[in-house]
Motif scaffolding. Structure first.
Motif, PDB file in Angstrom:
ATOM      1  N   LEU A 191     -21.202  -8.889   1.356  1.00 60.31           N
ATOM      2  CA  LEU A 191     -21.605  -9.405   0.052  1.00 60.31           C
ATOM      3  C   LEU A 191     -22.075  -8.253  -0.832  1.00 60.31           C
ATOM      4  N   LYS A 192     -21.411  -8.088  -1.986  1.00 63.76           N
ATOM      5  CA  LYS A 192     -21.767  -7.057  -2.962  1.00 63.76           C
ATOM      6  C   LYS A 192     -22.036  -7.767  -4.279  1.00 63.76           C
ATOM      7  N   GLY A 193     -23.302  -7.955  -4.607  1.00 64.08           N
ATOM      8  CA  GLY A 193     -23.632  -8.778  -5.758  1.00 64.08           C
ATOM      9  C   GLY A 193     -23.252 -10.220  -5.447  1.00 64.08           C
ATOM     10  N   GLU A 194     -22.298 -10.751  -6.201  1.00 67.84           N
ATOM     11  CA  GLU A 194     -21.821 -12.111  -5.965  1.00 67.84           C
ATOM     12  C   GLU A 194     -20.419 -12.119  -5.376  1.00 67.84           C
ATOM     13  N   ASP A 195     -19.888 -10.951  -5.023  1.00 68.24           N
ATOM     14  CA  ASP A 195     -18.515 -10.849  -4.528  1.00 68.24           C
ATOM     15  C   ASP A 195     -18.487 -10.456  -3.061  1.00 68.24           C
ATOM     16  N   CYS A 196     -17.436 -10.894  -2.349  1.00 67.42           N
ATOM     17  CA  CYS A 196     -17.194 -10.477  -0.977  1.00 67.42           C
ATOM     18  C   CYS A 196     -16.176  -9.343  -0.998  1.00 67.42           C
TER      19      CYS A 196
END
Length: 404
Positions: A191-196
């Motif tokens: 998970l990077k911020g709101e993205d995978c």
């Protein structure tokens, strides 16, 4: 000899251009062997001119494609007229246009299908057996949306909710099984911020021989400065230091200022009775311990989450600013909706609201119960109790745990 009148005989041939197909189903039906997926001309009933549309013809079904998003190269943040007329390229990302969609969906009964593909390659679809929109006069509102079907369960990534990893904590498992979203990223994604994203997209920083993951941080040996790793670069905060009730130490190989106090009442009970900035660490808070202003009047232990004094701080902010907080703890500030959620959901709290009128007279009100929900519910105020004290002309807002 009989006279026979001569009559001119002529042949007349009439040709009428066949009507344009009204949708992709009629495109397919005009071809004896079917039609391949691609761009075709259609003309819905009542529409002034034929226009091009992308037809997705698979498995003996003909779908009229309304929208496609692949890689977000096309900006979908558009004005009303652009959404009305349509934009983009049919062979890439596009929106057909609300006006065309209105004519399309009002000539027959249509089924709507939504296909979703995730970054990890997993995919799913949902169907609605009836779909219709109004015209420009009705603001293109959806007027019909039928029964739902599809394989929506496949939309959930396959992952172990007991060990969710993030770019900020590459080797640390976060238990998300009891969260509102039980599973975020499938195996092999972080998970990077709101993205995978795959591991390769988790940027890292190097400092003093240590590797800091994207979104992670580094604190020096005496906790007098901190560096955050953002987009592969270290951003230093030289004002970082431990408050009076926190200690500088390493726990689980992470050095920072630690405290076991979950709110200002804990700080007060530890013997710190002066109103000041202190460090707290609410129960289940996923980030580092953070600072708050503690008001030790009225029995002590009030956690201040909002203060306005002279209007020098702009409170007209976007969603992210209110989520993360802004301002100075010892002056005008908003603590942050995320922190407020974790604070108010660890105990039962009472809220106190203080105001001072133009003549300098102070007033306040107390409510015996106060709680907000998380971001998935837009930080909605979910509980507010009875007014227990009210002095008129009830600007600071504070929290105090309720003693039951």
């Amino acid at each position: 000899m009989n006279n026979q009148n001569s009559v001119d005989q002529s042949s007349y041939f009439f040709y009428q251009r066949p009507e344009y197909p009204r949708d992709c189903e009629e495109v397919r039906n005009q071809c004896s062997s079917g039609a391949a997926s691609g761009v075709y001309l259609i003309k819905p009933d009542g529409y002034s001119e034929p226009f091009e549309i992308y037809c997705d013809n698979v498995n003996s079904e003909a779908w009229t494609v309304l929208l496609r998003r692949n890689d977000e190269r096309l900006n979908f943040d558009r004005i009303w007229n652009e959404y009305r007329d349509g934009f983009g390229f049919l062979s890439q990302e596009f929106w057909i246009g609300n006006e065309k969609l209105s004519y399309l969906t009002n000539q027959k009964n249509y089924e709507l299908r939504i296909n979703i593909t995730y970054a990890d390659g997993s995919s799913c679809y949902v169907n609605y057996d009836l779909f219709r929109t109004t015209d420009d006069f009705g603001s293109y509102k959806i007027t019909k949306l039928g029964q739902f079907s599809g394989n929506a369960d496949d939309c959930l990534p396959v992952c172990d909710c007991s060990c969710q990893k993030t770019c900020a904590n590459l080797s640390v498992c976060l238990n998300t099984c009891n969260a509102d979203i039980a599973c975020v990223c499938s195996d092999g994604f972080y998970l990077k911020g709101e993205d995978c994203v795959p591991l390769a997209e988790c940027s890292t920083c190097e400092v003093d021989g240590a590797t800091i993951p994207e979104g992670g941080f580094y604190v020096n040996s005496d906790c007098t400065s901190r560096a955050d790793c953002l987009n592969g670069q270290l951003i230093w905060d030289v004002t970082y230091s431990c408050s009076a009730n926190a200690v500088c130490e390493s726990r689980n190989n992470i050095r920072q200022c630690y405290t076991d106090d979950v709110d200002c009442l804990d700080v007060y009970n530890d013997g710190f009775t002066s109103s000041d900035v202190y460090t707290i660490n609410p129960t289940n808070w996923p980030g580092s311990a953070f600072q708050v202003y503690c008001n030790m009047s009225d029995g002590g232990g009030w956690t201040v989450f909002q203060r306005r004094v002279d209007g020098t701080v702009d409170f007209y902010r976007n969603w992210t600013s209110y989520k993360e907080g802004f301002g100075s703890f010892d002056h005008e500030h908003w603590l942050g909706n995320d922190k407020l959620y974790y604070l108010t959901n660890q105990k039962r709290y009472t809220i106190r609201i203080d105001l001072v009128n133009l003549d300098g007279d102070p007033y306040y009100a107390k409510y015996d119960y106060f709680r907000v929900n998380d971001e998935n519910d837009n930080y909605r105020l979910s509980q507010v109790g009875l007014t227990v004290v009210l002095q008129m002309n009830v600007a600071a807002a504070t929290l105090m745990p309720v003693i039951l």
